[in-house]
Design an enzyme around this catalytic site. Structure first.
Site, PDB file in Angstrom:
ATOM      1  N   ASP A  27      -1.340  -7.064   5.064  1.00  0.00           N
ATOM      2  CA  ASP A  27       0.103  -7.091   5.074  1.00  0.00           C
ATOM      3  C   ASP A  27       0.204  -8.460   4.180  1.00  0.00           C
ATOM      4  OD1 ASP A  27       2.852  -7.003   5.418  1.00  0.00           O
ATOM      5  OD2 ASP A  27       2.673  -7.007   7.612  1.00  0.00           O
ATOM      6  N   ASP A 120       4.714  -4.442   0.321  1.00  0.00           N
ATOM      7  CA  ASP A 120       3.862  -5.493   0.853  1.00  0.00           C
ATOM      8  C   ASP A 120       2.803  -5.038   1.784  1.00  0.00           C
ATOM      9  OD1 ASP A 120       5.793  -5.179   2.949  1.00  0.00           O
ATOM     10  OD2 ASP A 120       6.087  -7.525   3.039  1.00  0.00           O
ATOM     11  N   GLU A 121       2.691  -3.874   2.024  1.00  0.00           N
ATOM     12  CA  GLU A 121       1.485  -3.499   3.174  1.00  0.00           C
ATOM     13  C   GLU A 121       1.114  -2.125   2.845  1.00  0.00           C
ATOM     14  OE1 GLU A 121       3.059  -2.736   7.080  1.00  0.00           O
ATOM     15  OE2 GLU A 121       5.154  -2.513   6.344  1.00  0.00           O
TER      16      GLU A 121
END
Length: 435
Positions: A27, A120-121
């Site tokens: 993350d 974003d993860e």
């Protein structure tokens, strides 16, 4: 996914046993804000908010701004009243997408089992990569170092035996950390959390459970399943009770269709010599081609990205006559694009090569070049392209085989002639110590 509170009772160290913990959740920390800080290093250490004007909302905030109570989705007017000294940066979604694609490519080089769940993860299953790269904590350190090196941003990694626990572990590892939850410690870790930390527990579900006296994961686990189902419903109740005991059978499920493949690198020091930039473009083109062949894909469009010392970014692209998965062809197009780019006399900070317009290699009819047509035919082998196994491609497939066995640093392509004189490009194969 739940963005419930972290628990101070959930300690950071739960042991070092990594057997059975093959799931990583990676993350990015304050992703949009981190990208902006990488582009504007003079803002580091300041409270920075990424978002629109007064009528907009906060998309991201640095940890310095969060200390004042600023958080994502907060109205910008409220955020500025909360932290009037904040620096507001307008969002650049194209830049965020580019960094996201690059980060996911780094993860894809670790394992093919990557499940991207947002910009974003992502989850990784590294069970098959342990023999090649080491235990999960070593892989996590490798990922974090490469993301920091290439993009100047930090990420946190959770390691566990299930996706659900890995996700929780990464949230407790923030900012810029790693947290391992051994399989044997899973239940103890979960039972130290508030019930709002569970996947699927929002404000309404949390309130419904609270009416039945359930405020923590430990209390939920100790409750009768029928009681939980009466509080939140039959399906949701059974699911939450399973999560409270660490039962999450869902595998990492790669499902993204690649639209482009690329690689980029930031120089340690800004580079004024264009030949050095071209040499790096050769390396990047070679990496792109290897990934294309691994995915049995070909690409039609080659693009380059150059960032100069003043952080100005230029992109140029060219569509090839026929799709390719050959590094030399990608490099030649990239080299011409670099030569034509107007850098304003400034040194180069970053260079990138990307191949777009991807399609299955088996569905592509490729017309050979004059050089290929005049060469002696080569018997098609493993990984051969639909148009036949040309000598140039045969060499690059051989390089793939060497790298797979001895590592990526074992062999590389090098431009040894013709860079300045215009003569034909040659390739050398430089083996590392294979002992």
């Amino acid at each position: 996914m739940s963005r419930g509170p972290r628990s101070a009772a959930a300690r950071r160290d739960w042991g070092s046993e990594e057997d059975g913990c093959s799931i990583l959740h990676v993350d990015m920390d304050a992703f949009f804000a981190s990208v902006e800080l990488a582009r504007r290093p003079q803002l580091r250490g300041l409270p920075v908010i990424v978002g629109g004007a007064q009528r907009g909302v906060v998309l991201a905030a640095t940890y310095e701004a969060r200390a004042f109570g600023v958080h994502s989705a907060m109205p910008m007017s409220v955020a500025l009243r909360t932290c009037p000294q904040a620096v507001v940066v307008p969002p650049d979604h194209h830049a965020y997408h580019e960094v996201s694609v690059g980060v996911m490519e780094i993860l894809g080089e670790v394992t093919a089992l990557v499940e991207q769940v947002s910009i974003d993860e992502a989850f990784l299953d590294v069970a098959g990569a342990r023999r090649r790269l080491g235990p999960p904590t070593v892989i996590a350190a490798l990922v974090r170092a490469r993301v920091q090196e290439q993009f100047g941003i930090a990420c946190s990694v959770g390691i566990a035996s299930t996706k659900f626990v890995a996700k929780l572990a990464s949230s407790h590892a923030k900012p810029d950390g790693v947290m391992l939850v051994p399989r044997a410690a899973t239940v103890d870790f979960l039972h130290a959390l508030p019930v709002g930390a569970l996947w699927g527990v929002g404000e309404r579900t949390e309130a419904a459970l609270a009416r039945w006296g359930i405020d923590s994961v430990a209390e939920l686990a100790a409750s009768d399943v029928a009681t939980v189902q009466r509080a939140v419903g039959k399906v949701a109740g059974a699911h939450l009770h399973d999560l409270a005991w660490g039962r999450d059978p869902r595998p990492v499920s790669p499902g993204r269709v690649e639209k482009s493949i690329g690689a980029e690198e930031t120089f340690v020091q800004d580079v004024s010599d264009l030949s050095v930039v071209q040499d790096k473009a050769l390396e990047l083109a070679d990496r792109c081609a290897a990934r294309l062949r691994k995915g049995v894909l070909v690409g039609r469009t080659v693009s380059v990205k150059v960032r100069t010392s003043d952080f100005r970014t230029l992109t140029r692209s060219r569509t090839l006559a026929t799709p390719t998965d050959v590094g030399r062809e990608i490099y030649l197009a990239a080299r011409e694009l670099l030569a034509a780019a107007d850098l304003g006399g400034l040194p180069v900070r970053l260079v990138g090569v990307r191949v777009e317009g991807l399609g299955p290699a088996a569905d592509t009819v490729r017309q050979p070049t004059l050089e290929e047509a005049s060469a002696e035919p080569v018997t098609r082998g493993a990984g051969a392209s639909p148009s036949g196994f040309t000598p140039r491609r045969e060499a690059e497939v051989a390089m793939d085989t060497v790298r797979e066995r001895f590592g990526k640093a074992a062999i590389h392509a090098g431009a040894t002639t013709g860079r300045l004189s215009g003569t034909r490009l040659a390739t050398t194969f430089v083996p590392a110590d294979l002992s």
